[in-house]
Design a protein around this motif. Structure first.
Motif, PDB file in Angstrom:
ATOM      1  N   PHE A  49      50.919  39.470  38.905  1.00 41.20           N
ATOM      2  CA  PHE A  49      49.620  39.715  38.266  1.00 41.20           C
ATOM      3  C   PHE A  49      49.642  39.284  36.798  1.00 41.20           C
ATOM      4  O   PHE A  49      48.793  38.507  36.346  1.00 41.20           O
ATOM      5  CB  PHE A  49      49.304  41.197  38.393  1.00 41.20           C
ATOM      6  CG  PHE A  49      47.988  41.648  37.816  1.00 41.20           C
ATOM      7  CD1 PHE A  49      46.927  41.951  38.647  1.00 41.20           C
ATOM      8  CD2 PHE A  49      47.819  41.823  36.447  1.00 41.20           C
ATOM      9  CE1 PHE A  49      45.712  42.408  38.128  1.00 41.20           C
ATOM     10  CE2 PHE A  49      46.629  42.268  35.911  1.00 41.20           C
ATOM     11  CZ  PHE A  49      45.568  42.557  36.757  1.00 41.20           C
ATOM     12  N   THR A  50      50.602  39.775  36.049  1.00 45.58           N
ATOM     13  CA  THR A  50      50.613  39.531  34.605  1.00 45.58           C
ATOM     14  C   THR A  50      50.965  38.088  34.255  1.00 45.58           C
ATOM     15  O   THR A  50      50.530  37.578  33.214  1.00 45.58           O
ATOM     16  CB  THR A  50      51.602  40.478  33.902  1.00 45.58           C
ATOM     17  OG1 THR A  50      52.901  40.336  34.491  1.00 45.58           O
ATOM     18  CG2 THR A  50      51.159  41.917  34.031  1.00 45.58           C
ATOM     19  N   ALA A  51      51.716  37.412  35.124  1.00 46.77           N
ATOM     20  CA  ALA A  51      52.142  36.044  34.822  1.00 46.77           C
ATOM     21  C   ALA A  51      50.994  35.045  34.843  1.00 46.77           C
ATOM     22  O   ALA A  51      51.088  33.979  34.224  1.00 46.77           O
ATOM     23  CB  ALA A  51      53.219  35.605  35.816  1.00 46.77           C
ATOM     24  N   ALA A  52      49.914  35.386  35.548  1.00 48.19           N
ATOM     25  CA  ALA A  52      48.834  34.411  35.731  1.00 48.19           C
ATOM     26  C   ALA A  52      47.524  34.823  35.069  1.00 48.19           C
ATOM     27  O   ALA A  52      46.467  34.279  35.405  1.00 48.19           O
ATOM     28  CB  ALA A  52      48.608  34.172  37.218  1.00 48.19           C
ATOM     29  N   VAL A  53      47.568  35.750  34.132  1.00 46.58           N
ATOM     30  CA  VAL A  53      46.345  36.167  33.440  1.00 46.58           C
ATOM     31  C   VAL A  53      45.692  34.953  32.798  1.00 46.58           C
ATOM     32  O   VAL A  53      46.353  34.133  32.159  1.00 46.58           O
ATOM     33  CB  VAL A  53      46.652  37.232  32.369  1.00 46.58           C
ATOM     34  CG1 VAL A  53      45.410  37.521  31.534  1.00 46.58           C
ATOM     35  CG2 VAL A  53      47.168  38.504  33.021  1.00 46.58           C
ATOM     36  N   GLY A  54      44.384  34.838  32.976  1.00 44.22           N
ATOM     37  CA  GLY A  54      43.671  33.678  32.455  1.00 44.22           C
ATOM     38  C   GLY A  54      43.569  32.549  33.449  1.00 44.22           C
ATOM     39  O   GLY A  54      43.113  31.456  33.115  1.00 44.22           O
ATOM     40  N   ALA A  55      43.961  32.801  34.724  1.00 48.73           N
ATOM     41  CA  ALA A  55      43.939  31.761  35.748  1.00 48.73           C
ATOM     42  C   ALA A  55      42.516  31.288  36.020  1.00 48.73           C
ATOM     43  O   ALA A  55      41.565  32.066  35.988  1.00 48.73           O
ATOM     44  CB  ALA A  55      44.569  32.289  37.034  1.00 48.73           C
ATOM     45  N   ALA A  70      45.931  33.805  41.731  1.00 49.34           N
ATOM     46  CA  ALA A  70      46.642  35.073  41.569  1.00 49.34           C
ATOM     47  C   ALA A  70      46.114  36.142  42.527  1.00 49.34           C
ATOM     48  O   ALA A  70      46.885  36.947  43.049  1.00 49.34           O
ATOM     49  CB  ALA A  70      46.536  35.564  40.126  1.00 49.34           C
ATOM     50  N   ASP A  71      44.784  36.169  42.764  1.00 44.40           N
ATOM     51  CA  ASP A  71      44.235  37.106  43.746  1.00 44.40           C
ATOM     52  C   ASP A  71      44.927  36.912  45.091  1.00 44.40           C
ATOM     53  O   ASP A  71      45.334  37.886  45.749  1.00 44.40           O
ATOM     54  CB  ASP A  71      42.734  36.868  43.941  1.00 44.40           C
ATOM     55  CG  ASP A  71      41.888  37.317  42.776  1.00 44.40           C
ATOM     56  OD1 ASP A  71      41.397  38.456  42.825  1.00 44.40           O
ATOM     57  OD2 ASP A  71      41.700  36.538  41.835  1.00 44.40           O
ATOM     58  N   THR A 148      38.100  40.395  38.679  1.00 44.41           N
ATOM     59  CA  THR A 148      38.647  39.030  38.592  1.00 44.41           C
ATOM     60  C   THR A 148      38.024  38.241  37.450  1.00 44.41           C
ATOM     61  O   THR A 148      38.712  37.462  36.778  1.00 44.41           O
ATOM     62  CB  THR A 148      38.431  38.284  39.927  1.00 44.41           C
ATOM     63  OG1 THR A 148      39.115  38.986  40.970  1.00 44.41           O
ATOM     64  CG2 THR A 148      38.973  36.873  39.859  1.00 44.41           C
ATOM     65  N   ALA A 149      36.722  38.412  37.220  1.00 45.92           N
ATOM     66  CA  ALA A 149      36.079  37.682  36.124  1.00 45.92           C
ATOM     67  C   ALA A 149      36.689  38.071  34.778  1.00 45.92           C
ATOM     68  O   ALA A 149      36.844  37.227  33.881  1.00 45.92           O
ATOM     69  CB  ALA A 149      34.575  37.943  36.132  1.00 45.92           C
ATOM     70  N   ASN A 150      37.050  39.346  34.605  1.00 52.54           N
ATOM     71  CA  ASN A 150      37.751  39.769  33.393  1.00 52.54           C
ATOM     72  C   ASN A 150      39.138  39.145  33.332  1.00 52.54           C
ATOM     73  O   ASN A 150      39.566  38.615  32.302  1.00 52.54           O
ATOM     74  CB  ASN A 150      37.885  41.299  33.367  1.00 52.54           C
ATOM     75  CG  ASN A 150      36.572  42.005  33.090  1.00 52.54           C
ATOM     76  OD1 ASN A 150      35.599  41.394  32.658  1.00 52.54           O
ATOM     77  ND2 ASN A 150      36.540  43.296  33.348  1.00 52.54           N
ATOM     78  N   TYR A 151      39.841  39.228  34.444  1.00 50.45           N
ATOM     79  CA  TYR A 151      41.211  38.699  34.534  1.00 50.45           C
ATOM     80  C   TYR A 151      41.259  37.227  34.159  1.00 50.45           C
ATOM     81  O   TYR A 151      42.177  36.769  33.458  1.00 50.45           O
ATOM     82  CB  TYR A 151      41.706  38.912  35.962  1.00 50.45           C
ATOM     83  CG  TYR A 151      43.097  38.417  36.252  1.00 50.45           C
ATOM     84  CD1 TYR A 151      44.203  39.206  35.979  1.00 50.45           C
ATOM     85  CD2 TYR A 151      43.300  37.164  36.833  1.00 50.45           C
ATOM     86  CE1 TYR A 151      45.487  38.758  36.269  1.00 50.45           C
ATOM     87  CE2 TYR A 151      44.571  36.715  37.121  1.00 50.45           C
ATOM     88  CZ  TYR A 151      45.661  37.507  36.838  1.00 50.45           C
ATOM     89  OH  TYR A 151      46.928  37.058  37.124  1.00 50.45           O
ATOM     90  N   ALA A 152      40.272  36.466  34.609  1.00 46.12           N
ATOM     91  CA  ALA A 152      40.278  35.021  34.407  1.00 46.12           C
ATOM     92  C   ALA A 152      40.129  34.616  32.945  1.00 46.12           C
ATOM     93  O   ALA A 152      40.462  33.481  32.572  1.00 46.12           O
ATOM     94  CB  ALA A 152      39.171  34.368  35.238  1.00 46.12           C
TER      95      ALA A 152
END
Length: 341
Positions: A49-55, A70-71, A148-152
């Motif tokens: 999860f944390t490795a791909a933040v901003g995917a 990442a999802d 997911t929109a926040n994560y991206a």
């Protein structure tokens, strides 16, 4: 308000037995061990999860809704771990129900993929609520990245949601917020825990300081309540509770309500994976969860009201006072159903 059946989470299956005796649940399944397994699986998936933040978006599921790689990766990892540790099937946002030994392959162009069901290989059977009667008696429910929109874009309001449903009832729940450094857990009949410590009880309502989580105000995705109705609802609630908050994550809104950060929340997701964990958490800390009509929520209904009992009652009162425009089908349908299906 309804009778004591409201205090029970259900997948909506007509034949789902009611579970009222906590000792019976503990006799049937070891919720303590299963919560530990869920947390261990989340611990391992957190690195992915944390490795791909901003995917960037990898799969467009419908207009305005997408999944990142990442999802997909986090759900695959959680499914592998949970199945390996317990032998139980997993129902996830991106892949639907997968039983031990089954292979799945995502098809981004699947005509049956949408923002409710996630990509899947065939249309849902039976009732319109996807997968309700297809759920195994005991299975994990997973949302690999809620928000997911926040994560991206690197917004920290995103989380991993894992819950266990047994005989139509959530009995274990984990909400892990890796970018906020917080974990909220619950198991039926044994209370709520924040970062491993017993949670404080929900504070009494004080409109001057009580914050209310609110779902998407402008989302145009089909199945949601019309924008004008949501805006009117926001305005009505804001007259009593001016400190409204839009986090962009149903899972966090519900978990924060359970933990007393929010006094209450109004969300619009009809999805089991968005709401399952939070419903158990709130009830385990003395809160109330219903649909807009004050009945127990079932998947497929766009509308959850949750919070400290007094706050919940006030939210219901405000929501039911808001006139519904013709764009929302008709007022009676919405009120009867507790939301829009």
């Amino acid at each position: 308000m309804t009778d004591s059946s409201e205090d029970r989470f259900s997948t909506g299956a007509d034949d789902a037995p009611e579970i009222r005796d906590v000792n019976l649940v503990d006799d049937e399944i070891d919720t303590r061990a299963l919560l530990a397994i869920a947390e261990a699986a989340v611990d391992e998936a957190e690195a992915t999860f944390t490795a791909a933040v901003g995917a960037d978006p990898a799969v467009m599921k419908s207009p305005g809704d997408f999944a990142t790689e990442a999802d997909l990766s986090v759900e695959r990892q959680l499914r592998t771990l949970l199945t390996r540790y317990t032998g139980m099937p997993v129902h996830g946002e991106e892949y639907g129900v997968v039983r031990p030994g089954e292979q799945v392959e995502i098809n981004p162009n699947d005509e049956y993929a949408d923002e409710f069901d996630g990509p899947q290989s065939k249309p849902p059977k039976g009732p319109s609520n996807p997968g309700l009667h297809e759920l195994p008696e005991t299975c994990w429910v997973v949302d690999p990245i809620d928000g997911t929109a926040n994560y991206a874009v690197g917004n920290p309001f995103c989380c991993i949601l894992v819950s266990l449903v047994h005989k139509g009832e959530a009995v274990v729940a984990v909400c892990e917020m890796p970018l906020l450094g917080r974990r909220i857990t619950a198991r039926k009949g044994h209370g709520l825990f924040v970062d491993g410590h017993p949670a404080r009880r929900m504070p009494p309502s004080d409109p001057a300081i009580t914050q209310i989580g609110f779902g998407s105000i402008l989302s145009q995705r089909r199945g949601n309540l019309p924008v004008s109705y949501r805006q009117d609802m926001l305005n009505a609630i804001g007259r009593t509770y001016p400190r409204m908050r839009v986090s962009g994550s149903c899972g966090i809104d519900l978990a924060f309500t359970a933990a007393g950060v929010f006094g209450g929340t109004v969300t619009f997701s009809p999805n089991l994976w968005d709401n399952c964990a939070g419903i158990l958490m709130i009830r385990e800390n003395g809160g109330v969860v219903t649909d807009f009509a004050g009945n127990r929520w079932v998947p497929g209904v766009s509308g959850i009201v949750a919070g400290e009992p007094e706050v919940h009652a006030n939210l219901i009162r405000h929501i039911q006072s808001v006139p519904i425009s013709t764009a929302a089908r008709n007022a009676q349908d919405v009120k009867d159903r507790g939301g829009i299906r």
